[in-house]
Motif scaffolding. Sequence first.
Motif, PDB file in Angstrom:
ATOM      1  N   ALA A 108      11.451 -22.774  -4.666  1.00 32.51           N
ATOM      2  CA  ALA A 108      10.582 -21.788  -5.319  1.00 32.51           C
ATOM      3  C   ALA A 108      11.380 -20.578  -5.772  1.00 32.51           C
ATOM      4  O   ALA A 108      11.186 -20.061  -6.887  1.00 32.51           O
ATOM      5  CB  ALA A 108       9.470 -21.369  -4.361  1.00 32.51           C
ATOM      6  N   LEU A 109      12.299 -20.135  -4.928  1.00 30.13           N
ATOM      7  CA  LEU A 109      13.102 -18.968  -5.286  1.00 30.13           C
ATOM      8  C   LEU A 109      14.005 -19.275  -6.475  1.00 30.13           C
ATOM      9  O   LEU A 109      14.111 -18.479  -7.420  1.00 30.13           O
ATOM     10  CB  LEU A 109      13.916 -18.535  -4.072  1.00 30.13           C
ATOM     11  N   GLY A 110      14.640 -20.443  -6.449  1.00 37.09           N
ATOM     12  CA  GLY A 110      15.529 -20.803  -7.542  1.00 37.09           C
ATOM     13  C   GLY A 110      14.827 -20.929  -8.874  1.00 37.09           C
ATOM     14  O   GLY A 110      15.369 -20.564  -9.921  1.00 37.09           O
ATOM     15  N   ALA A 111      13.599 -21.438  -8.853  1.00 39.65           N
ATOM     16  CA  ALA A 111      12.886 -21.703 -10.100  1.00 39.65           C
ATOM     17  C   ALA A 111      12.117 -20.494 -10.624  1.00 39.65           C
ATOM     18  O   ALA A 111      12.013 -20.300 -11.842  1.00 39.65           O
ATOM     19  CB  ALA A 111      11.925 -22.879  -9.896  1.00 39.65           C
ATOM     20  N   PHE A 112      11.579 -19.664  -9.730  1.00 41.68           N
ATOM     21  CA  PHE A 112      10.589 -18.675 -10.178  1.00 41.68           C
ATOM     22  C   PHE A 112      10.941 -17.222  -9.860  1.00 41.68           C
ATOM     23  O   PHE A 112      10.215 -16.320 -10.294  1.00 41.68           O
ATOM     24  CB  PHE A 112       9.217 -19.008  -9.572  1.00 41.68           C
ATOM     25  N   PHE A 113      12.018 -16.972  -9.116  1.00 39.59           N
ATOM     26  CA  PHE A 113      12.343 -15.589  -8.778  1.00 39.59           C
ATOM     27  C   PHE A 113      12.609 -14.739 -10.025  1.00 39.59           C
ATOM     28  O   PHE A 113      12.065 -13.629 -10.141  1.00 39.59           O
ATOM     29  CB  PHE A 113      13.544 -15.559  -7.833  1.00 39.59           C
ATOM     30  N   PRO A 114      13.418 -15.203 -10.982  1.00 38.15           N
ATOM     31  CA  PRO A 114      13.615 -14.376 -12.187  1.00 38.15           C
ATOM     32  C   PRO A 114      12.311 -14.124 -12.962  1.00 38.15           C
ATOM     33  O   PRO A 114      12.079 -13.012 -13.452  1.00 38.15           O
ATOM     34  CB  PRO A 114      14.610 -15.201 -13.012  1.00 38.15           C
ATOM     35  N   LEU A 115      11.484 -15.163 -13.066  1.00 40.88           N
ATOM     36  CA  LEU A 115      10.217 -14.992 -13.778  1.00 40.88           C
ATOM     37  C   LEU A 115       9.297 -14.005 -13.066  1.00 40.88           C
ATOM     38  O   LEU A 115       8.561 -13.243 -13.707  1.00 40.88           O
ATOM     39  CB  LEU A 115       9.522 -16.356 -13.923  1.00 40.88           C
ATOM     40  N   TYR A 116       9.322 -14.014 -11.753  1.00 39.70           N
ATOM     41  CA  TYR A 116       8.543 -13.067 -10.947  1.00 39.70           C
ATOM     42  C   TYR A 116       8.961 -11.639 -11.262  1.00 39.70           C
ATOM     43  O   TYR A 116       8.128 -10.749 -11.486  1.00 39.70           O
ATOM     44  CB  TYR A 116       8.753 -13.409  -9.471  1.00 39.70           C
ATOM     45  N   PHE A 117      10.289 -11.406 -11.323  1.00 41.89           N
ATOM     46  CA  PHE A 117      10.787 -10.074 -11.637  1.00 41.89           C
ATOM     47  C   PHE A 117      10.401  -9.665 -13.056  1.00 41.89           C
ATOM     48  O   PHE A 117       9.953  -8.536 -13.300  1.00 41.89           O
ATOM     49  CB  PHE A 117      12.312 -10.038 -11.461  1.00 41.89           C
ATOM     50  N   LEU A 118      10.604 -10.579 -14.002  1.00 41.41           N
ATOM     51  CA  LEU A 118      10.304 -10.249 -15.398  1.00 41.41           C
ATOM     52  C   LEU A 118       8.824  -9.970 -15.598  1.00 41.41           C
ATOM     53  O   LEU A 118       8.449  -9.079 -16.379  1.00 41.41           O
ATOM     54  CB  LEU A 118      10.765 -11.396 -16.299  1.00 41.41           C
TER      55      LEU A 118
END
Length: 390
Positions: A231-241
């Motif tokens: 989950a972190l690898g796939a969605f962490f950047p999108l969460y921040f953006l």
Amino acid sequence: MSDITEGTTGFPQVIILTIALFLSYLTVAMALPAIPVHVVEGIGLDNTWGGLAVGIAFLSTILTRGRAGAWTDRAGGRLTMQCGLLAYAAAGGICALTAWPVLTVAESYALLLVGRLVLGLGESLVLVGMMGWAIGLTGHVRSGRVISLVGMGMYGAFAAGGPLGLTLLNRTGFVGLMAVCSVLPLVGLVIIQFVPAIEPNAGPRESFWRIIGRIWRPGAAVGLQGVGFAALGAFFPLYFLSNGWPYAGLGLTFFGTGFVAMRLLCGHLPDRMGGARVAAISLVVEACGQYLIWLAPGPYAALAGALLTGIGCSMVFPSMGSVVVKQVPAQLRGTAIGGFAAFQDLSYGATAPVVGVLADHSGYSFVFLIGGVAATLGLWAAMAAGGDGG
């Protein structure tokens, strides 16, 4: 080299095997960002086909873990790892042929899929063969430390391989990159010739599914641990953006820092304290990290959550792996390791699409709530595995 008895040598030989593992996993990591680019820009298909070409290698790995383990038990880890390294080299050559201009689009893509399937087979054979061989060299009482080294080789390759793959793709083209991907496993094949083989253990065999019945609790623990990482690898950047926060690209950096530090500092703990206890503590830390990301009021708290997730995830696989090794007879060890690793493979492969659907409906923060719940459930599985004698 002649065969030797299990547990009569030590870690210098395991370091050699880890170096060979690192070189072979570089081929996996370097190809990951390059394959979609080649499919879109080289073959002329869209991103969907690029994603399929990436994912089919992982499917191949999952489906061949059990067979690789059974082969390790019967033929020995040395031969299994050698065949895996040859498969890696062959995969690079097959993928390079897809750039041959006389091929049609369909022929190029079909050949690429064949190469990726062979790569997945090679990954199964190398990982399971190397773990079986290395544990045989040191004895099962040091299995946690051995599996920690395996993880360092793999994740070190992934950390270095992505940027290196794109650099080679830009400078040498796809064929040049695939040539390097063929040569590196052959270098590994040469250096492992200096490591003695371990005689396969004699004794009664069991079916793959019967062995899964023995090890499903530690397998479930490592699978549930993998949800947070995926989950972190796939969605962490999108969460921040989505929140308008800076430092969107630092999530995996913080995760990796915590992960590698724990492997370096605590790789001996599963053998000293017991695998189930170390895994249970690790899963608590991972769950706290995931819940912190879910509730984070700003980027710094979320990055701290990524660091905690890395610290927590780091020791679960080697800790539960040491439990698995001690739960099965020596002649079933390779099959058990293969089945155990498949739990994590399945977790990594299934998490992104499943939680992606949830993210579309409930937002990106909800993804990390799922990761925290999964780690909490993994705590129960780890404690149950300890109750079975781990």
